[in-house]
Scaffold this active site. Structure first.
Site, PDB file in Angstrom:
ATOM      1  N   TRP A 169       0.986  -1.336   0.053  1.00  0.00           N
ATOM      2  CA  TRP A 169       0.058   0.153  -0.227  1.00  0.00           C
ATOM      3  C   TRP A 169       0.903   1.282   0.121  1.00  0.00           C
ATOM      4  CZ3 TRP A 169       2.017   2.442   4.321  1.00  0.00           C
ATOM      5  CH2 TRP A 169       2.324   1.608   5.152  1.00  0.00           C
ATOM      6  N   ASN A 170       2.380   1.112   0.431  1.00  0.00           N
ATOM      7  CA  ASN A 170       2.896   2.446   0.423  1.00  0.00           C
ATOM      8  C   ASN A 170       3.257   3.360  -0.759  1.00  0.00           C
ATOM      9  OD1 ASN A 170       5.028   0.436  -0.265  1.00  0.00           O
ATOM     10  ND2 ASN A 170       6.463   1.197   1.087  1.00  0.00           N
ATOM     11  N   GLY A 215       6.322  -6.334  -0.428  1.00  0.00           N
ATOM     12  CA  GLY A 215       5.710  -6.322   0.779  1.00  0.00           C
ATOM     13  C   GLY A 215       6.621  -6.614   1.835  1.00  0.00           C
ATOM     14  N   SER A 216       6.076  -7.027   3.113  1.00  0.00           N
ATOM     15  CA  SER A 216       6.849  -7.527   4.237  1.00  0.00           C
ATOM     16  C   SER A 216       7.637  -8.660   4.164  1.00  0.00           C
ATOM     17  CB  SER A 216       6.101  -7.273   5.503  1.00  0.00           C
ATOM     18  OG  SER A 216       5.272  -8.377   5.599  1.00  0.00           O
ATOM     19  N   GLU A 258      12.416  -3.363  10.798  1.00  0.00           N
ATOM     20  CA  GLU A 258      11.921  -2.243  10.335  1.00  0.00           C
ATOM     21  C   GLU A 258      10.806  -1.240  10.947  1.00  0.00           C
ATOM     22  OE1 GLU A 258       9.279  -3.458   6.945  1.00  0.00           O
ATOM     23  OE2 GLU A 258      10.684  -2.272   5.719  1.00  0.00           O
ATOM     24  N   LYS A 268      -2.768  -8.172  -7.709  1.00  0.00           N
ATOM     25  CA  LYS A 268      -3.523  -8.186  -6.505  1.00  0.00           C
ATOM     26  C   LYS A 268      -2.826  -7.029  -5.856  1.00  0.00           C
ATOM     27  CE  LYS A 268      -3.750  -9.100  -2.449  1.00  0.00           C
ATOM     28  NZ  LYS A 268      -3.893  -8.081  -1.391  1.00  0.00           N
ATOM     29  N   GLU A 277      10.493  -8.720  -3.062  1.00  0.00           N
ATOM     30  CA  GLU A 277      10.917  -7.369  -2.770  1.00  0.00           C
ATOM     31  C   GLU A 277      10.511  -7.309  -1.262  1.00  0.00           C
ATOM     32  OE1 GLU A 277      12.952  -5.481  -4.433  1.00  0.00           O
ATOM     33  OE2 GLU A 277      12.950  -6.517  -6.386  1.00  0.00           O
ATOM     34  N   CYS A 315      10.188   1.356   1.746  1.00  0.00           N
ATOM     35  CA  CYS A 315      10.937   0.148   1.876  1.00  0.00           C
ATOM     36  C   CYS A 315      12.522   0.942   1.788  1.00  0.00           C
ATOM     37  CB  CYS A 315      10.774  -0.898   0.918  1.00  0.00           C
ATOM     38  SG  CYS A 315      10.981   0.057  -0.865  1.00  0.00           S
TER      39      CYS A 315
HETATM   40  P1  NAD Z   1       2.232  -6.766   3.565  1.00  0.00           P
HETATM   41  O1  NAD Z   1       3.228  -7.804   3.439  1.00  0.00           O
HETATM   42  O2  NAD Z   1       1.470  -6.707   4.663  1.00  0.00           O
HETATM   43  O3  NAD Z   1       1.317  -6.951   2.101  1.00  0.00           O
HETATM   44  C1  NAD Z   1       1.834  -6.947   1.030  1.00  0.00           C
HETATM   45  C2  NAD Z   1       0.850  -7.648   0.232  1.00  0.00           C
HETATM   46  O4  NAD Z   1       0.685  -9.001   0.231  1.00  0.00           O
HETATM   47  C3  NAD Z   1      -0.917  -7.056   0.173  1.00  0.00           C
HETATM   48  O5  NAD Z   1      -1.286  -7.029  -1.061  1.00  0.00           O
HETATM   49  C4  NAD Z   1      -1.284  -8.444   0.786  1.00  0.00           C
HETATM   50  O6  NAD Z   1      -2.619  -8.571   0.781  1.00  0.00           O
HETATM   51  C5  NAD Z   1      -0.539  -9.459   0.337  1.00  0.00           C
HETATM   52  N1  NAD Z   1      -0.804 -10.687   1.151  1.00  0.00           N
HETATM   53  C6  NAD Z   1      -0.805 -10.961   2.697  1.00  0.00           C
HETATM   54  N2  NAD Z   1      -0.553 -11.946   2.973  1.00  0.00           N
HETATM   55  C7  NAD Z   1      -0.247 -12.632   2.042  1.00  0.00           C
HETATM   56  C8  NAD Z   1      -0.207 -14.079   1.539  1.00  0.00           C
HETATM   57  N3  NAD Z   1      -0.259 -14.938   2.802  1.00  0.00           N
HETATM   58  N4  NAD Z   1      -0.202 -14.639   0.509  1.00  0.00           N
HETATM   59  C9  NAD Z   1      -0.216 -13.802  -0.581  1.00  0.00           C
HETATM   60  N5  NAD Z   1      -0.214 -12.365  -0.505  1.00  0.00           N
HETATM   61  C10 NAD Z   1      -0.402 -11.976   0.743  1.00  0.00           C
HETATM   62  O7  NAD Z   1       3.105  -5.498   3.186  1.00  0.00           O
HETATM   63  P2  NAD Z   1       2.351  -4.023   3.121  1.00  0.00           P
HETATM   64  O8  NAD Z   1       2.248  -3.814   4.662  1.00  0.00           O
HETATM   65  O9  NAD Z   1       1.309  -3.795   2.311  1.00  0.00           O
HETATM   66  O10 NAD Z   1       3.755  -3.237   2.525  1.00  0.00           O
HETATM   67  C11 NAD Z   1       4.583  -2.725   3.384  1.00  0.00           C
HETATM   68  C12 NAD Z   1       6.051  -3.759   3.469  1.00  0.00           C
HETATM   69  O11 NAD Z   1       6.407  -3.674   2.134  1.00  0.00           O
HETATM   70  C13 NAD Z   1       7.187  -3.136   4.151  1.00  0.00           C
HETATM   71  O12 NAD Z   1       7.798  -4.221   4.911  1.00  0.00           O
HETATM   72  C14 NAD Z   1       7.871  -2.488   3.151  1.00  0.00           C
HETATM   73  O13 NAD Z   1       9.306  -2.597   3.197  1.00  0.00           O
HETATM   74  C15 NAD Z   1       7.934  -3.650   1.922  1.00  0.00           C
HETATM   75  N6  NAD Z   1       7.880  -3.032   0.623  1.00  0.00           N
HETATM   76  C16 NAD Z   1       8.957  -3.245  -0.253  1.00  0.00           C
HETATM   77  C17 NAD Z   1       9.356  -2.836  -1.102  1.00  0.00           C
HETATM   78  C18 NAD Z   1      10.642  -3.294  -2.050  1.00  0.00           C
HETATM   79  O14 NAD Z   1      10.594  -2.893  -3.130  1.00  0.00           O
HETATM   80  N7  NAD Z   1      11.463  -3.979  -1.382  1.00  0.00           N
HETATM   81  C19 NAD Z   1       8.592  -1.622  -1.701  1.00  0.00           C
HETATM   82  C20 NAD Z   1       7.672  -1.261  -1.027  1.00  0.00           C
HETATM   83  C21 NAD Z   1       7.314  -1.993   0.069  1.00  0.00           C
END
Ligand code: NAD
Length: 482
Positions: free
Chosen positions: A129-130, A204-205, A354, A153, A226, A260
């Protein structure tokens, strides 16, 4: 600081897990025709999509703001970056993925060799979402440029931004729908991982990344990951402290620290640490937080993150850190005012985990070597930066950092360079988006060798002559045996 309630538009209806299979099937139906357009045809479409996004960027900025609470400038920057990367992928795919000739080597000189990059098929992109437009547009446009179709997604917090991206692309492609969207939470994401896609691009995380990989394991679906980060800056004794402080405050606080590759830790060499800390504190104290037009950054998008931020700050202070600016009291939902902590124990969560908030840890070190050691400790390895007036030594320091991208005398510079590969090591993930590496992530490499004529020596046959193998060994000894 303003305390106005952040905008909460009604979320798009979650289409849930069962839609993933349908979206993948629709994407697969469109894939052959999309691949059939070739690089030139796809370039035309993707450039038109880029132009449309820019023509209607105010709409996208409003949508991003409504879903995330970021400032107009933070949203505008995100749209600029998305367009920059999309355009680059459109224009450079042919060169990065086009047919290239490869030498067959001396022993196989009678063959001609070419290497091609074929699309994988349907790529699933799971976004955070960020940066709900910029982040997904990278892998989406790279996958599309290579001839794949995509199912996106988006985060459950930003479904409408994802849908807007797909709708604008559909305006350009008409009946050929090459980008499909499934909305919903992690259940929908997991369903997408299991829906028979040919690759997952997850952002994501790191905790979620592990679940994504577990879901992908069933079908051995490959993934580019990522993940999160805990980026560090090194400030050397000869650094331009003014520039370093300015960069540090921006990198730590832009988008309310929800980046991130945002800056979370600084290691400043003893001789300049106090001056650097003063400059950082002065600049951070001047920042305005809220949702008004003069705000420098907005709210914390994910409500539960407020508690994580407050816990880390409380814990650091309880363990002897100095709260040089703000402190636990700076967390006033949905906002967090700038926080600067100094002398934080290296094993405190504020240094190892983080934070994802406008919190900067500044620790002093005796030397750049010690700074590198501390920056490299811990599981994450996403971005980093080094400030020194000696650019040569800065590049040397950069090479010693365990990070996917390092900026010298700047912060997060790489994110604005679409030709530059982006990705991490360790808990920050693997694989690359952006640049030629990012384009190749969504293709399978195929080598095609074609024999031009029969060679005098034919070792790869049961009908080879008795003298063939000794002659081959003599030849190799002559070539490489000295
Ligand atoms: P998140 O991990 O909570 O969610 C990311 C995505 O994964 C969402 O779309 C979520 O619905 C989905 N998801 C959740 N559980 C899942 C599962 N079991 N299987 C498949 N998909 C699933 O992350 P967030 O809170 O949306 O984003 C913030 C995080 O993303 C931070 O840790 C940040 O550092 C990281 N991030 C990394 C980068 C990069 O390029 N490395 C860029 C932006 C954000």
């Amino acid at each position: 600081m303003t305390t106005a309630t952040p905008p909460h538009d009604a979320p798009a209806s979650p289409s849930g897990a069962h839609d993933a299979a349908r979206a993948v099937s629709a994407a697969r139906t469109a894939q052959a025709a999309w691949d059939g357009l070739g690089f030139a045809g796809r370039r035309k479409v993707l450039k038109a999509w880029c132009a449309l996004i820019l023509q209607r960027s105010d709409e996208l900025v409003d949508l991003i703001r409504a879903e995330t609470g970021k400032t107009a400038d933070d949203a505008r920057l995100e749209v600029v970056l998305a367009a920059h990367h999309l355009r680059w992928n459109a224009v450079h795919a042919a060169r990065a993925l086009g047919r290239r000739r490869v030498s067959p080597g001396l022993l196989m000189f009678n063959h001609a060799v070419e290497v091609i990059h074929r699309p994988l098929g349907v790529v699933g992109v799971i976004g955070p979402w960020n940066y709900p437009a910029f982040i997904p547009v990278g892998p989406v446009s790279a996958a599309l440029a290579g001839g794949n179709t995509v199912v996106l997604k988006p985060s459950e917090l930003t479904p409408r931004t994802g849908e807007w991206l797909a709708a604008t692309l559909a305006e350009v492609t008409g009946r050929l729908r090459v980008l499909h969207v499934v909305t919903g939470d992690g259940t929908a994401g997991e369903a997408l991982c299991r829906a028979g896609v040919d690759k997952i691009a997850f952002t994501g995380s790191s905790a979620t990344a592990r679940r994504v990989l577990a879901a992908c394991a069933d079908r051995m679906t490959p993934a580019v990951i990522e993940g999160g980060g805990k980026d560090a800056m090194i400030v050397a004794a000869d650094a331009d402290l003014d520039a370093a402080a300015d960069a540090a405050v921006w990198a730590a606080m832009t988008n309310a620290g929800q980046t991130c590759v945002g800056l979370e830790r600084v290691y400043a060499v003893d001789t300049v640490a106090d001056r650097f800390l003063d400059l950082v504190t002065e600049r951070a104290a001047a920042l305005r937080v809220g949702d008004g037009p003069d705000a420098d950054f907005g709210r914390i998008t994910l409500p539960r993150q407020l508690e994580v931020i407050a816990d880390q700050v409380r814990d650091a202070v309880a363990r002897g850190a100095r709260a040089v600016l703000g402190g636990p009291q700076s967390v006033t939902p949905p906002y967090v005012a700038p926080i600067v902590l100094a002398d934080v124990p290296e094993d405190a969560a504020a240094v190892t985990e983080e934070t994802f908030g406008p919190v900067l840890v500044v620790n002093r070190v005796s030397s750049v070597a010690e700074a590198v050691e501390r920056a490299n400790a811990g599981g994450y390895g996403l971005g980093a930066s080094v400030f020194t007036r000696d650019r040569g030594s800065g590049r040397g320091v950069a090479a010693g950092l365990r990070a996917g991208m390092v900026s010298v005398n700047a912060v997060i510079a790489f994110a604005g360079m679409p030709a530059v590969p982006f990705g991490g090591v360790g808990d920050s993930g693997f694989g690359r988006v952006h640049g030629p590496d990012g384009l190749r992530e969504f293709t399978r490499t195929q080598a095609i060798t074609s024999q031009r004529f029969r060679p005098p020596l034919q070792p790869a046959s049961f009908r080879r002559r008795p003298g063939t193998m000794p002659a081959l060994v003599r030849l190799v000894r002559t070539l490489y045996g000295r």
